[in-house]
Write a protein that holds these residues in place. Structure first.
Motif, short mmCIF file in Angstrom:
data_model
loop_
_atom_site.label_atom_id
_atom_site.label_comp_id
_atom_site.label_asym_id
_atom_site.label_seq_id
_atom_site.Cartn_x
_atom_site.Cartn_y
_atom_site.Cartn_z
N GLY A 42 41.79 21.36 -18.72
CA GLY A 42 40.84 21.60 -17.63
C GLY A 42 39.65 20.68 -17.72
N GLY A 43 39.18 20.43 -18.94
CA GLY A 43 38.08 19.48 -19.13
C GLY A 43 38.47 18.07 -18.73
N VAL A 44 39.71 17.68 -19.03
CA VAL A 44 40.19 16.36 -18.62
C VAL A 44 40.17 16.26 -17.09
N VAL A 45 40.65 17.30 -16.42
CA VAL A 45 40.67 17.29 -14.96
C VAL A 45 39.25 17.24 -14.40
N ILE A 46 38.33 18.00 -15.00
CA ILE A 46 36.94 18.01 -14.53
C ILE A 46 36.31 16.63 -14.72
N VAL A 47 36.62 15.96 -15.82
CA VAL A 47 36.10 14.59 -16.03
C VAL A 47 36.68 13.65 -14.98
N LEU A 48 37.97 13.81 -14.68
CA LEU A 48 38.59 12.96 -13.66
C LEU A 48 37.99 13.21 -12.28
N LEU A 49 37.46 14.41 -12.06
CA LEU A 49 36.81 14.73 -10.79
C LEU A 49 35.32 14.34 -10.79
N ARG A 50 34.92 13.58 -11.81
CA ARG A 50 33.57 13.01 -11.95
C ARG A 50 32.48 14.05 -12.21
N TRP A 51 32.78 15.04 -13.01
CA TRP A 51 31.79 15.96 -13.56
C TRP A 51 31.86 15.81 -15.09
N PRO A 52 31.35 14.70 -15.62
CA PRO A 52 31.62 14.37 -17.02
C PRO A 52 30.99 15.32 -18.04
N LEU A 53 29.78 15.79 -17.79
CA LEU A 53 29.12 16.63 -18.79
C LEU A 53 29.85 17.96 -18.95
N LEU A 54 30.14 18.62 -17.86
CA LEU A 54 30.87 19.89 -17.91
C LEU A 54 32.27 19.68 -18.47
N GLY A 55 32.93 18.61 -18.05
CA GLY A 55 34.27 18.33 -18.54
C GLY A 55 34.32 18.09 -20.04
N ALA A 66 37.02 9.19 -18.42
CA ALA A 66 38.33 9.44 -17.81
C ALA A 66 39.37 8.47 -18.37
N PHE A 67 39.02 7.20 -18.50
CA PHE A 67 39.93 6.22 -19.06
C PHE A 67 40.27 6.56 -20.51
N GLY A 68 39.27 6.96 -21.27
CA GLY A 68 39.50 7.36 -22.66
C GLY A 68 40.40 8.57 -22.77
N ASN A 69 40.22 9.54 -21.89
CA ASN A 69 41.08 10.73 -21.90
C ASN A 69 42.53 10.36 -21.61
N LEU A 70 42.73 9.53 -20.61
CA LEU A 70 44.09 9.13 -20.27
C LEU A 70 44.75 8.33 -21.40
N LEU A 71 43.99 7.43 -22.01
CA LEU A 71 44.55 6.67 -23.13
C LEU A 71 44.85 7.56 -24.33
N PHE A 72 43.97 8.52 -24.62
CA PHE A 72 44.17 9.42 -25.75
C PHE A 72 45.43 10.27 -25.55
N LEU A 73 45.58 10.85 -24.37
CA LEU A 73 46.75 11.68 -24.12
C LEU A 73 48.04 10.86 -24.09
N THR A 74 47.98 9.64 -23.54
CA THR A 74 49.15 8.77 -23.54
C THR A 74 49.54 8.38 -24.96
N GLY A 75 48.54 8.05 -25.78
CA GLY A 75 48.82 7.71 -27.17
C GLY A 75 49.42 8.87 -27.94
N LEU A 76 48.93 10.06 -27.68
CA LEU A 76 49.47 11.25 -28.35
C LEU A 76 50.93 11.46 -27.96
N LEU A 77 51.24 11.25 -26.69
CA LEU A 77 52.63 11.36 -26.23
C LEU A 77 53.52 10.32 -26.92
N LEU A 78 53.01 9.10 -27.08
CA LEU A 78 53.81 8.05 -27.71
C LEU A 78 54.00 8.28 -29.21
N ILE A 79 53.00 8.88 -29.86
CA ILE A 79 53.09 9.08 -31.30
C ILE A 79 54.08 10.18 -31.66
#
Length: 132
Positions: free
Chosen positions: A73-86, A36-49
């Motif tokens: 949707g996968g990002v949201v599923i990971v944030l909801l603590r279903w990492p494999l499906l997300g 979840a932390f990696g997803n948030l950092l990746f999307l934030t970095g993409l926005l900044l670039i």
């Protein structure tokens, strides 16, 4: 000459850390907090670039809505603590979003690498995908 702003430099670092945390989360048996932390950092970095407007115009093009919905949707599923499906949903969405970019990458790697087997492999992979 292309000028790179300080925000873009920060975005490259943020995206790099995001990819690191995603890979580290996968390495640690799909640790949901790291993913979840990696997803948030990746999307934030993409926005900044590339900026907010270009990011939204990329993700919400009509022909990319399926890939975008699976990826976000996968990002949201990971944030909801279903990492494999997300992560499965994110991977499918990522491949769907960037399928037109892979032949360019394979072509570059085929021309840039001096290793005979790898350059032949990348050139073969470059010809298999269609650019849409």
């Amino acid at each position: 000459m292309i000028s790179i702003t300080e925000w873009q430099k920060i975005g490259v670092g943020t995206t790099g850390f995001g990819i690191f945390f995603i890979l580290f989360g996968i390495l640690l048996y799909f640790d949901s907090v790291l993913l979840a932390f990696g997803n948030l950092l990746f999307l934030t970095g993409l926005l900044l670039i590339i900026g907010l407007r270009k990011t939204f115009s990329f993700f919400f093009q009509r022909h990319k809505l399926k890939g975008t919905s699976f990826f976000l949707g996968g990002v949201v599923i990971v944030l909801l603590r279903w990492p494999l499906l997300g992560m499965f949903l994110e991977t499918y969405g990522f491949l769907s979003l960037f399928k037109g970019f892979f032949p360019v990458v394979f072509g570059f790697l085929g021309n840039a690498s001096d290793i005979p087997f790898l350059s032949a492999l990348f050139r073969r992979l470059q010809g298999t995908s269609s650019m849409v």
